[in-house]
Write a protein that holds these residues in place. Sequence first.
Motif, PDB file in Angstrom:
ATOM      1  N   GLU A 257      27.260 -14.932   7.792  1.00 62.08           N
ATOM      2  CA  GLU A 257      25.933 -14.361   7.556  1.00 62.08           C
ATOM      3  C   GLU A 257      25.636 -14.442   6.056  1.00 62.08           C
ATOM      4  N   TYR A 258      24.467 -14.983   5.719  1.00 64.35           N
ATOM      5  CA  TYR A 258      24.074 -15.144   4.324  1.00 64.35           C
ATOM      6  C   TYR A 258      23.186 -13.982   3.890  1.00 64.35           C
ATOM      7  N   VAL A 259      23.535 -13.378   2.759  1.00 67.05           N
ATOM      8  CA  VAL A 259      22.806 -12.231   2.218  1.00 67.05           C
ATOM      9  C   VAL A 259      22.208 -12.617   0.870  1.00 67.05           C
ATOM     10  N   MET A 260      20.996 -12.158   0.594  1.00 65.13           N
ATOM     11  CA  MET A 260      20.290 -12.529  -0.628  1.00 65.13           C
ATOM     12  C   MET A 260      20.081 -11.297  -1.521  1.00 65.13           C
ATOM     13  N   PRO A 261      21.028 -11.012  -2.427  1.00 58.65           N
ATOM     14  CA  PRO A 261      20.837  -9.903  -3.358  1.00 58.65           C
ATOM     15  C   PRO A 261      19.522 -10.025  -4.127  1.00 58.65           C
ATOM     16  N   ASP A 262      18.850  -8.893  -4.293  1.00 54.61           N
ATOM     17  CA  ASP A 262      17.594  -8.763  -5.043  1.00 54.61           C
ATOM     18  C   ASP A 262      16.374  -9.229  -4.257  1.00 54.61           C
ATOM     19  N   LEU A 263      16.516  -9.491  -2.968  1.00 52.92           N
ATOM     20  CA  LEU A 263      15.356  -9.946  -2.201  1.00 52.92           C
ATOM     21  C   LEU A 263      14.287  -8.854  -2.111  1.00 52.92           C
TER      22      LEU A 263
ATOM     23  N   GLY B 142      13.719  -6.917  -4.654  1.00 50.08           N
ATOM     24  CA  GLY B 142      13.286  -6.671  -6.021  1.00 50.08           C
ATOM     25  C   GLY B 142      13.688  -5.283  -6.498  1.00 50.08           C
ATOM     26  N   ARG B 143      13.143  -4.901  -7.633  1.00 45.85           N
ATOM     27  CA  ARG B 143      13.457  -3.588  -8.197  1.00 45.85           C
ATOM     28  C   ARG B 143      12.983  -2.448  -7.302  1.00 45.85           C
ATOM     29  N   GLU B 144      11.883  -2.663  -6.622  1.00 41.99           N
ATOM     30  CA  GLU B 144      11.262  -1.582  -5.859  1.00 41.99           C
ATOM     31  C   GLU B 144      12.067  -1.188  -4.626  1.00 41.99           C
ATOM     32  N   LEU B 145      12.675  -2.178  -3.962  1.00 38.05           N
ATOM     33  CA  LEU B 145      13.316  -1.908  -2.673  1.00 38.05           C
ATOM     34  C   LEU B 145      14.815  -2.209  -2.691  1.00 38.05           C
ATOM     35  N   PHE B 146      15.438  -2.113  -3.869  1.00 41.89           N
ATOM     36  CA  PHE B 146      16.850  -2.504  -3.962  1.00 41.89           C
ATOM     37  C   PHE B 146      17.748  -1.623  -3.096  1.00 41.89           C
ATOM     38  N   GLU B 147      17.471  -0.325  -3.058  1.00 44.60           N
ATOM     39  CA  GLU B 147      18.342   0.578  -2.305  1.00 44.60           C
ATOM     40  C   GLU B 147      18.186   0.370  -0.801  1.00 44.60           C
ATOM     41  N   GLU B 148      16.939   0.231  -0.354  1.00 46.32           N
ATOM     42  CA  GLU B 148      16.699  -0.035   1.068  1.00 46.32           C
ATOM     43  C   GLU B 148      17.351  -1.350   1.487  1.00 46.32           C
ATOM     44  N   HIS B 149      17.231  -2.334   0.610  1.00 48.10           N
ATOM     45  CA  HIS B 149      17.834  -3.643   0.884  1.00 48.10           C
ATOM     46  C   HIS B 149      19.343  -3.512   1.052  1.00 48.10           C
ATOM     47  N   ALA B 150      19.982  -2.827   0.124  1.00 44.75           N
ATOM     48  CA  ALA B 150      21.441  -2.695   0.152  1.00 44.75           C
ATOM     49  C   ALA B 150      21.913  -1.905   1.371  1.00 44.75           C
ATOM     50  N   LEU B 151      21.298  -0.763   1.615  1.00 47.98           N
ATOM     51  CA  LEU B 151      21.749   0.116   2.696  1.00 47.98           C
ATOM     52  C   LEU B 151      21.488  -0.487   4.071  1.00 47.98           C
ATOM     53  N   ASN B 152      20.300  -1.017   4.274  1.00 53.86           N
ATOM     54  CA  ASN B 152      19.961  -1.538   5.600  1.00 53.86           C
ATOM     55  C   ASN B 152      20.645  -2.867   5.893  1.00 53.86           C
ATOM     56  N   THR B 153      20.905  -3.646   4.848  1.00 56.53           N
ATOM     57  CA  THR B 153      21.668  -4.873   5.054  1.00 56.53           C
ATOM     58  C   THR B 153      23.106  -4.539   5.441  1.00 56.53           C
ATOM     59  N   ALA B 154      23.685  -3.563   4.762  1.00 59.22           N
ATOM     60  CA  ALA B 154      25.037  -3.124   5.123  1.00 59.22           C
ATOM     61  C   ALA B 154      25.066  -2.609   6.560  1.00 59.22           C
TER      62      ALA B 154
ATOM     63  N   ASP C 215      11.090  -4.005   6.372  1.00 64.13           N
ATOM     64  CA  ASP C 215       9.960  -4.137   5.445  1.00 64.13           C
ATOM     65  C   ASP C 215      10.136  -5.358   4.545  1.00 64.13           C
ATOM     66  N   ILE C 216      11.360  -5.591   4.099  1.00 61.83           N
ATOM     67  CA  ILE C 216      11.624  -6.755   3.253  1.00 61.83           C
ATOM     68  C   ILE C 216      11.506  -8.039   4.067  1.00 61.83           C
ATOM     69  N   LEU C 217      12.046  -8.035   5.268  1.00 61.47           N
ATOM     70  CA  LEU C 217      11.940  -9.218   6.129  1.00 61.47           C
ATOM     71  C   LEU C 217      10.479  -9.577   6.385  1.00 61.47           C
ATOM     72  N   LYS C 218       9.658  -8.561   6.563  1.00 61.95           N
ATOM     73  CA  LYS C 218       8.225  -8.796   6.762  1.00 61.95           C
ATOM     74  C   LYS C 218       7.575  -9.287   5.476  1.00 61.95           C
ATOM     75  N   MET C 219       7.958  -8.701   4.353  1.00 60.71           N
ATOM     76  CA  MET C 219       7.387  -9.077   3.060  1.00 60.71           C
ATOM     77  C   MET C 219       7.634 -10.554   2.747  1.00 60.71           C
ATOM     78  N   VAL C 220       8.826 -11.041   3.085  1.00 59.86           N
ATOM     79  CA  VAL C 220       9.163 -12.438   2.773  1.00 59.86           C
ATOM     80  C   VAL C 220       8.879 -13.369   3.952  1.00 59.86           C
TER      81      VAL C 220
ATOM     82  N   ARG D 237      24.106 -14.983  -1.659  1.00 60.25           N
ATOM     83  CA  ARG D 237      23.236 -16.015  -2.213  1.00 60.25           C
ATOM     84  C   ARG D 237      22.108 -15.339  -2.991  1.00 60.25           C
ATOM     85  N   PRO D 238      22.352 -14.967  -4.259  1.00 60.32           N
ATOM     86  CA  PRO D 238      21.349 -14.223  -5.024  1.00 60.32           C
ATOM     87  C   PRO D 238      20.001 -14.939  -5.090  1.00 60.32           C
ATOM     88  N   LEU D 239      18.962 -14.142  -5.086  1.00 61.62           N
ATOM     89  CA  LEU D 239      17.599 -14.673  -5.112  1.00 61.62           C
ATOM     90  C   LEU D 239      17.285 -15.358  -6.432  1.00 61.62           C
TER      91      LEU D 239
END
Length: 312
Positions: free
Chosen positions: A174-180, A182-194, A144-149, A208-210
Motif C-alpha cells: 500500500e502506497y502512502v503519500m505524506p503531506d497529501l 497539507g498543513r491544514e489536514l496533516f493530523e487527519e491524514h496521519a490518523l485516518n491513514t493509520a 475528505d482528503i481523498l475527495k479533495m484530490v 511516497r511523499p507529495l
Amino acid sequence: MRPTRNCPWNKCAFCSLYKGEKFQIRKVEEIKGDIDAVKRIEELIKEGSDEVNKVPRRCLTMVFAWVRSGKRTVFLQDSNTPIMRTSQLVEVIEYLRETFPAIERVTSYARSKTIARKSLEDLSELKEAGLGRLHLGLESGDDDILKMVNKGVTAEEHIEAGQKALEAGFELSEYVMPDLGGRELFEEHALNTANVLNKINPDYIRMRPLSVRKGTKLYEKWEKKDFQLSSPHERLREIKIMIKNLEVSAKLCFDHRLNGWRDKSGNRLFKVDYEGYELPEEKDLLLSLVEEGLRVDESHHLDVRKLKTPSL
C-alpha cells in the motif's frame, strides 16, 4: 510488459502521468506477441546471431538486462492492469509463465476501486494463474482528503480492496503519500491513514511523499496558495503520528528519493531499500529516527517547497 496503457481514471489532482493519453486494454494476441518477441530476442542474444543488430537498441538493452538478471520478476503495466477481464488476464499470465518458466514473481499496479469490485473468485483465479503481488495507491485514509484530490475511492473501498487482495493470497503493498492533506489536514491524514492500514494489515507500506507537479489541479491550488505544503519537520511530525498509531505486522519502507530527511551525520535518516523496517518490532527505532530528524536543522532536509521546480 504493458497489457494496458495509461490510466482508466486519470483524474487524481496530484498526478501528472498519462495526461492527454487514452486508456487502452490491449488484445490478448497482441500481448502474447510481445512475449514472443522477448523470447525471440533472448534466443538471438544466446545464439550470438547478427540478427540481433536489427532489434531496436532500447528493446535489446531492456531484454538483455532482464535476461542477465535471471528473468525472475515481471511487472505488468500501466496503472491498473487488473481492470482487464479476468479470463483474458489469466490467459496472458499463464502464457507468460509458460514461455518463461524461470519467472518467480509477477506484480501489477491496481486501483482499490477495481480490486474492490472484483469478486474474490476472480482475484483467486489471477493469483492461481501466477499474479503474486499487487501495489495499491492508498495515498490517504481520510475521506475528505481523498475527495479533495479526486482519488475516486473512499476509505472504506480502500479497506475492502486491501482485505480482499490479502484473502485471495496476494502479497500487498500500500502506497502512502505524506503531506497529501497539507498543513491544514496533516493530523487527519496521519490518523485516518493509520486507521485504514490497521484494518488492512498489508505486507508493505511504502512512503511516497507529495510533490506538487506542474499540470495538475493540486499544483494550481498550490500556486494560488489555496494549498499549503508542509515543511520537512512538519512532514516528520505527521509521519510520527502515523507510525505511533500503526498496529500492523508489515514492513514500512522509505524507498523513494523524496524521503529526503537527514540524520545528525548528514546521511539519509531512513534506509532506502525495498524491505524497509519491520513493524511492530522496529516501531521504537523508527520513532527514535524521527526524533533525530526533528533535531537536525531543517536546512539539511529536502524541502519540496524550495525546489526549482516542484515537478519531479
